[in-house]
Write an enzyme that holds these catalytic residues in place. Structure first.
Site, PDB file in Angstrom:
ATOM      1  N   HIS A  64      33.463   2.308   5.290  1.00  0.00           N
ATOM      2  CA  HIS A  64      33.978   3.262   6.274  1.00  0.00           C
ATOM      3  C   HIS A  64      34.139   4.656   5.683  1.00  0.00           C
ATOM      4  CE1 HIS A  64      35.856   4.483   9.999  1.00  0.00           C
ATOM      5  NE2 HIS A  64      36.872   4.986   9.329  1.00  0.00           N
ATOM      6  N   ASP A  65      34.407   4.742   4.399  1.00  0.00           N
ATOM      7  CA  ASP A  65      34.588   6.045   3.749  1.00  0.00           C
ATOM      8  C   ASP A  65      33.277   6.761   3.487  1.00  0.00           C
ATOM      9  OD1 ASP A  65      37.311   6.145   3.752  1.00  0.00           O
ATOM     10  OD2 ASP A  65      37.586   5.770   1.608  1.00  0.00           O
TER      11      ASP A  65
ATOM     12  N   ASP B  17      30.044  -0.554   7.059  1.00  0.00           N
ATOM     13  CA  ASP B  17      31.363  -0.218   7.601  1.00  0.00           C
ATOM     14  C   ASP B  17      31.971  -1.450   8.263  1.00  0.00           C
ATOM     15  OD1 ASP B  17      33.591   0.838   8.922  1.00  0.00           O
ATOM     16  OD2 ASP B  17      32.541   2.658   9.560  1.00  0.00           O
TER      17      ASP B  17
ATOM     18  N   SER C 235      35.510   9.114  12.077  1.00  0.00           N
ATOM     19  CA  SER C 235      36.534   8.084  12.142  1.00  0.00           C
ATOM     20  C   SER C 235      37.432   8.342  13.365  1.00  0.00           C
ATOM     21  CB  SER C 235      37.320   8.061  10.823  1.00  0.00           C
ATOM     22  OG  SER C 235      38.208   6.986  10.754  1.00  0.00           O
TER      23      SER C 235
ATOM     24  N   ARG D 143      49.237   1.361   2.701  1.00  0.00           N
ATOM     25  CA  ARG D 143      48.092   2.146   2.234  1.00  0.00           C
ATOM     26  C   ARG D 143      47.205   1.312   1.311  1.00  0.00           C
ATOM     27  NH1 ARG D 143      44.854   6.436   3.556  1.00  0.00           N
ATOM     28  NH2 ARG D 143      44.097   7.514   1.696  1.00  0.00           N
TER      29      ARG D 143
END
Length: 346
Positions: free
Chosen positions: A323-324, A293, A152, A213
């Site tokens: 993405h994680d 992603d 990332s 968040r």
């Protein structure tokens, strides 16, 4: 899955001599605190409002060094120890793990700006982070690192490091990162930044961090995962929380003390400011991307792969985790890391 290979470049002719074997604290790791020179300036011309860069060395003293860098929430605590608890990437960095601490050393640093020094946002680039890492490497007299593994934001920093210092790393492994920020990712992060700025202006900074968040979490994962995990049971009345909203609220509340609005603004902007010229990178590169992603679309990584003159291998795969995936697909990423490190002589 795609695969391309190129040969390793020759080693650089000149680097500082290795430092003497460091002494480890209990738990197999030690912190390294490196002063930032008074004349150090960011690309923007600004000075950092902090005196030091803090890194942490894990693993077997005197072994080849691997730099590991993660997302904007990651830092120097990459591996689980008695003193820092669960590391952010213990699935990859461990004794006999893919990045094997019984035969390698791992260096990880805290990205700048540090939360304790983040009263106001600072304009900082991935190249600035690479230069700060170079301060730590020079302080430790590390003449060459066996690899730089970046995930990332850390992958962006790795690309910037390779562009600035082409001979310092024998290889670069980039996971879920590309040569630029995608406009859609910038759009999502721009909304997060405006939420934070609005909350700060309203005198509610911690709530701003939590809400930003929550929004960020919806971009890290996939629609398929959310569909599998949460039902659509409606609350009794308007304004009540749906199950997925309860999950996001909990994630946001847990993050409130993790950072400051100013640091988030700085790091988020740094993600969107990232830009390297792939053709200028001569370090051998392994790329890992995930087709689900949304923050770093696979097409951007494919473009990076096509433009790199020293692409070693490119591997792409599907994942439920978007993405994680670099944090969740331990076996898949671990196999690639083991292959990349199998010939490193400890």
């Amino acid at each position: 899955m795609t695969l391309a290979e190129t040969s390793l470049l020759e080693e650089p002719a000149c680097r500082p001599q290795p430092a003497s074997t460091p002494v480890r604290e209990r738990g197999g790791a030690r912190d390294v605190i490196v002063p930032i020179p008074a004349d150090f300036r960011l690309a923007s011309g600004e000075r950092l409002n902090q005196p030091n860069v803090v890194g942490r060395i894990h693993g077997r003293a005197g072994a080849p060094v691997v730099v590991v860098a993660g997302g904007i929430s990651a830092g120097r605590f990459v591996h689980r120890t008695e003193t820092n608890g669960l590391g952010w990437w213990s699935g990859a960095v461990s004794v006999r793990g893919p990045i094997d601490l019984s035969r390698l050393q791992v260096l990880a640093v805290d990205f700048a700006p540090g939360a304790e020094f983040s009263d106001t946002p600072v304009t900082i680039t991935t190249h600035d982070q690479a230069r700060l890492l170079a301060l730590v490497l020079n302080h430790l007299k590390i003449e060459q690192v066996a690899a730089f593994v970046g995930c990332s934001y850390g992958g962006m920093v790795g690309l910037a490091f390779a562009e600035l210092y082409p001979d310092w790393a024998e290889q670069l492994i980039v996971v879920s990162a590309a040569h630029r920020a995608h406009p859609q990712a910038t759009a999502w992060r721009g909304i997060q930044r405006r939420i934070l700025q609005f909350a700060v202006a309203a005198g509610r900074p911690e709530e701003g961090v939590a809400l930003a968040r929550e929004l960020a979490m919806t971009t890290y994962r996939t629609a398929e995962e959310f569909n599998d995990r949460f039902d659509t049971t409606a609350p009794q009345a308007v304004g009540g929380a749906y199950p997925v909203c309860d999950y996001l609220t909990a994630r946001g509340q847990a993050y409130r003390t993790h950072t400051t609005p100013a640091r988030w603004l700085s790091m988020s902007d740094s993600l969107d400011r990232h830009s390297v010229t792939p053709e200028a990178i001569t370090t051998p590169v392994t790329l890992i991307g995930f087709t689900s992603d949304r923050l770093v679309p696979i097409d951007d990584i494919r473009e990076l792969a096509a433009r790199l003159p020293t692409l070693w291998r490119f591997v792409e795969a599907p994942s439920l985790y978007g993405h994680d995936a670099f944090l969740k697909e331990d076996a898949f990423v671990g196999d690639i890391l083991r292959a990349a490190f199998k010939d490193i002589k400890a």
